[in-house]
Motif scaffolding. Structure first.
Motif, PDB file in Angstrom:
ATOM      1  N   THR A  79       0.828  -1.207   0.000  1.00 38.80           N
ATOM      2  CA  THR A  79       0.000   0.000   0.000  1.00 38.80           C
ATOM      3  C   THR A  79       0.861   1.255   0.000  1.00 38.80           C
ATOM      4  O   THR A  79       0.547   2.240  -0.684  1.00 38.80           O
ATOM      5  CB  THR A  79      -0.922  -0.006   1.229  1.00 38.80           C
ATOM      6  OG1 THR A  79      -1.743  -1.183   1.195  1.00 38.80           O
ATOM      7  CG2 THR A  79      -1.827   1.216   1.233  1.00 38.80           C
ATOM      8  N   ARG A 138       2.211   1.594  -3.512  1.00 35.34           N
ATOM      9  CA  ARG A 138       1.150   2.015  -4.427  1.00 35.34           C
ATOM     10  C   ARG A 138       0.757   3.473  -4.200  1.00 35.34           C
ATOM     11  O   ARG A 138       0.503   4.214  -5.159  1.00 35.34           O
ATOM     12  CB  ARG A 138      -0.050   1.081  -4.253  1.00 35.34           C
ATOM     13  CG  ARG A 138      -1.007   1.083  -5.428  1.00 35.34           C
ATOM     14  CD  ARG A 138      -2.094   0.050  -5.253  1.00 35.34           C
ATOM     15  NE  ARG A 138      -1.540  -1.302  -5.267  1.00 35.34           N
ATOM     16  CZ  ARG A 138      -1.543  -2.107  -4.221  1.00 35.34           C
ATOM     17  NH1 ARG A 138      -2.070  -1.708  -3.074  1.00 35.34           N
ATOM     18  NH2 ARG A 138      -1.045  -3.324  -4.313  1.00 35.34           N
ATOM     19  N   SER A 139       0.722   3.891  -2.950  1.00 31.56           N
ATOM     20  CA  SER A 139       0.383   5.288  -2.663  1.00 31.56           C
ATOM     21  C   SER A 139       1.439   6.238  -3.204  1.00 31.56           C
ATOM     22  O   SER A 139       1.113   7.309  -3.732  1.00 31.56           O
ATOM     23  CB  SER A 139       0.222   5.478  -1.153  1.00 31.56           C
ATOM     24  OG  SER A 139      -0.804   4.658  -0.641  1.00 31.56           O
TER      25      SER A 139
END
Length: 902
Positions: free
Chosen positions: A393, A396-397
């Motif tokens: 995450t 991806r962020s």
């Protein structure tokens, strides 16, 4: 309270008293709770037997004897214990539990502030009754008093044993399962170890220490945390939740916005200068200063707590690094056993055991586990999954933040089945990194696909872009393979996307187009197809036996033979190259196999290959021609597969390949003959084509003497016209047809490719090119650039550019001078257009390593997490692990108590 109880006549027989004895037992229990003494619980009416036979006992003085007899009967019956509750008791218990649960409905609204679209519109002084009547869609939970839970009942709203799924209670065992994303018991205590990520919310209420409404209920540990972190204010909240009277707190208590949009903070200043505020803030800062200087009474305990918190953070940091290492190298985490210091317990626990030999932090942690000193070890499979998800995450962020900063991006898609026979679609985003000025292609995950039609793939793409918060209107390029469901002009994904965004330029994968060009060339004539059949037969002859393969190794010392790839035609250069430069050695190996092998079929096959195919001049010429063709195409294909490949370089490479084939058509055949003759002389082979027997047929009456020209041509000329020329002509026509969209990019963006081309244009041509580009980047009333402004900017900067500068160099030049916005936008869009989908193909290589037949039960979330970590290592190295630790801690209140001392 007990007036409804009727005394039982012990003389009435067993029938009456045995009808519903549980009712009397329940009444007796309630009477004992309500009246401690027996006299206090006497009923006011006599028994039925006493009413039937009046006696002096019915007087006020004589009532005591009768009721004692009846009450004694009740007490005797109430002492009977039932093994199970009766149906009536179960129903009453259910009703009590339902009433208790209903009374707790909406209780969390007192501690959670919910902001709705309607709530912001309502004025602060609007009565609650008007709110409830004015809008049926707006609901406010009014606090209701908690219902009293009778004795013996249970409240389902309380904490269930204090275990929120965040701990492992396995007495030193660490639970796991296979390397899929599923936990299996396997006879060990599955202590939960955070359970699933969705179960992090503690069932018991934990107050928000930053909410002033809960400050009166904080204990010393929570006060310590609040003093360290200080108060926080949520600026997004305009109105607080309503109480039972319909009142709520308004942000206007802090400040008020005047009609001219100025802020007037008179109310807040009045409070800040008040005596109460100054006294409380002085006490606040004095206490915090005492904590910082260790001047409090329990400073020794606080130091021990701080030492324990640091220990847990160090343990978690090492666990994160272990997860990172295994994910980066595509290594399985778990084994068939889930206990420390036992066989087959997997790579994760194995690394923990290895670190325990050298690292004192992990050694102390392992000692606590094995000695049953702790129940929270954070080594279970669910913790591994959560840490994988947190790392993915964060990656991806970071990627999405860069994409949003770049604004314009392209989507690259490709599909393949995995080990569990599930169709997986890889999503790659291509964009320009505004920080470094480079072109990036980032992996964002695998998407499960059930419908492989163009509409099905398009729907999955749109849903994923929506989940990633990426605007589909900012897509400026789309790259797929040459499948009909992808590139179809009517029902393909590219057509569906162009319907909603005409500026999403489609580009077929350049490498896939080159691969299809080779397929067209191999199918252009029968001899070309037979040539690759001979290559595969040579490999199969040696590969089917270890003895024959040893004979091959004894004869060759360089390149080894390789099988032909059925899909990647450019990779066939490896198979052709091994034979091209080792034909004499391979022919000698085949002759040895023909003499020594006991298998008659293999012996015959080897002799046929050595004498007919490798012993013929036609095969020598063919392998030289195909080696030259495959070498040139493979060189261009490798060049196009780079992540930062630009469309201008791709166009130049394809045009150069077409020019090569046009030139090779004129001079390539004669060079191939010369090279083949040298090899033939070395192998003692006749350097001539085998002459075919002329088949004489009857000449018709209308045929002349020169009508059958093939009979007069030589074998050399027949090989050139029937084999060499068709192959080369097919290559030229396929390249032009399959890369025709490059001509469109040349017309739209050609003037931006190099600084030399930009300088060569006069003002009229430059203005026409700017207008053409504005039309191409226009959709309805929206446009990316203004042609007049772009002309003025380019007309000025083209004299400042150096010679032979490419689009990436020009963009970096413009980034240092950010006062040319239209030119910067034009070059960003140019660099965003994709060339190949090689990045998606590379993600499939990781997919095969991650989701193998031994790990086929892996869930999609875990697969995407591991693939993201393995493919985006550069982004992972820039992530702060302290942020990962804080994110891990903040997902659960119990972890905050452990790591922050709450």
């Amino acid at each position: 309270m007990l007036a409804f109880l009727r005394p039982i006549d012990v003389t009435a027989g067993p029938q009456r008293s045995s009808l519903r004895p549980h009712r009397h037992r329940l009444a007796a229990q309630r009477r004992r709770r309500a009246a401690p003494s027996l006299d206090a619980a006497l009923p006011a009416a006599p028994s039925p037997a006493c009413r039937a036979a009046p006696s002096p006992r019915h007087t006020v003085a004589g009532r005591h004897a009768c009721t004692c007899t009846c009450t004694a009967s009740i007490i005797i019956m109430s002492t009977r214990n039932r093994k199970y509750d009766s149906g009536a008791e179960k129903r009453k218990k259910k009703q009590r539990l339902e009433a208790a649960a209903q009374s707790q409905k909406g209780a969390l609204e007192r501690f959670i502030v919910r902001e709705t679209a309607h709530a912001n519109v309502i004025e602060a002084d609007t009565p609650a009754a008007q709110v409830l009547q004015g809008d049926n869609t707006l609901e406010f939970d009014i606090e209701a008093p908690a219902a009293e839970i009778p004795e013996g009942g249970h409240d389902d709203g309380t904490a269930n044993g204090g275990d929120d799924g965040d701990q492992d209670h396995d007495n030193g065992t660490v639970n796991g399962g296979d390397d899929g994303d599923q936990d299996h018991d396997n006879g060990t205590a599955n202590g939960g170890d955070d359970g699933n990520i969705s179960n992090h919310i503690n069932n018991s209420f934990q107050p928000d220490i930053f909410d002033p409404r809960t400050w009166n209920a904080l204990d010393s540990k929570m006060i310590y945390i609040l003093l360290q972190k200080g108060p926080k204010r949520d600026l997004s909240i305009k109105y607080g939740p309503r109480d039972r009277f319909g009142r709520r707190f308004s942000a206007s208590s802090y400040n008020r916005i005047l009609p001219n949009r100025e802020t007037f903070g008179h109310r807040l200043k009045e409070h800040e200068t008040s005596r109460e505020h100054v006294t409380n803030m002085t006490a606040w800062y004095d206490l915090r200063l005492m904590f910082q200087n260790d001047q409090i009474i329990d400073n020794v305990a606080q130091r021990e707590l701080q030492k324990e918190r640091e220990h847990w953070r160090k343990v978690l940091q090492r666990i994160i690094l272990i997860v990172k290492y295994l994910a980066e190298h595509n290594i399985a985490f778990r084994g068939s056993n889930s206990r420390l210091y036992q066989d087959h317990n997997g790579n994760f626990l194995g690394l923990v055991q290895m670190l325990a030999e050298f690292d004192p932090v992990i050694k102390e942690h392992v000692d606590r586990i094995t000695n049953d000193k702790i129940r929270d070890h954070y080594l279970g499979p669910s913790i591994q999954n959560e840490l994988i998800n947190l790392l993915a995450t964060a990656i991806r962020s970071a990627i999405i933040a860069k994409v949003k900063e770049a604004k314009y991006f392209s989507v690259l898609l490709d599909c393949t089945p995995d080990a569990s026979h599930q169709e997986q679609m890889s999503l790659i985003i291509r964009y320009v990194d505004t920080t470094s000025g480079s072109v990036q292609e980032s992996f964002l995950g695998f998407l499960e696909v059930s419908d492989t039609t163009g509409q099905g793939l398009f729907d999955v793409l749109l849903e994923e872009l929506k989940d990633l918060d990426l605007d589909v209107d900012n897509v400026r390029g789309q790259g797929y393979d040459n499948g009909s469901n992808m590139k179809g002009k009517h029902q393909g994904v590219q057509k569906k996307l162009l319907d909603i965004n005409p500026r999403a330029f489609y580009s077929a994968c350049g490498c896939h187009s080159l691969n299809l060009t080779l397929c067209d060339m191999a199918k252009s004539c029968r001899k070309a197809t037979e040539f690759f059949g001979v290559i595969q037969r040579i490999y199969t002859t040696f590969a089917n036996s270890t003895k024959r393969w040893q004979i091959l190794k004894d004869n060759i010392s360089g390149l080894t033979l390789k099988s032909l790839s059925s899909t990647r035609w450019e990779s066939r250069i490896d198979s052709v190259k091994a034979i091209r430069f080792q034909i004499p050695e391979i022919r000698e190996a085949l002759l040895q196999v023909a003499e020594s092998d006991n298998d008659p079929l293999a012996s015959s096959e080897a002799k046929s290959l050595a004498e007919n195919e490798l012993g013929g001049f036609e095969f020598l010429v063919s392998i030289i021609i195909w080696y030259e063709i495959l070498s040139k195409i493979t060189l261009v294909s490798k060049q196009l597969q780079s992540k930062d490949m630009l469309i201008d370089i791709a166009i130049e490479s394809v045009q150069g390949l077409i020019s090569f084939f046009k030139k090779y058509r004129e001079t390539g055949y004669s060079k191939a003959l010369e090279a083949a003759k040298e090899i033939a002389l070395e192998m003692d082979i006749n350097p001539e084509f085998r002459k075919r027997r002329n088949i004489k047929r009857k000449r018709q009456f209308d045929e002349g003497a020169n009508d059958d020209a093939s009979e007069s041509r030589s074998a050399d000329e027949l090989f050139r016209t029937d084999y060499f020329i068709p192959i080369v002509d097919q290559a030229i026509s396929s390249l032009i047809r399959r890369f025709e969209q490059y001509q469109g990019y040349e017309r739209k963006f050609g003037f931006l490719f190099t600084s030399d081309r930009l300088r060569s244009l006069d003002d009229t041509s430059l203005m026409a090119a700017c207008v053409n580009l504005e039309n191409a980047l226009k959709s309805g009333e929206q446009k990316d650039i203004d042609a007049n402004e772009l002309f003025e900017e380019l007309n000025f900067i083209r004299n400042l550019l150096k010679e032979s500068m490419g689009p990436l160099d020009i963009l970096k030049f413009l980034k240092e001078r950010p006062f040319y916005p239209n030119a910067i936008i034009a070059y960003r869009i140019l660099l965003t257009i994709p060339v190949t989908v090689a990045s998606a193909e590379r993600s499939f290589s990781k997919l095969k390593l991650l989701k193998s037949y031994l790990r086929s039960t892996m869930t999609q979330e875990r697969l995407n997490g591991l693939a993201t970590i393995a493919l985006e290592i550069d982004v992972l190295e820039k992530i702060n692990y302290e942020d990962i630790i804080e994110a891990f801690i903040s997902t659960n209140t119990r972890r905050m108590m452990l790591f922050h001392g709450m």
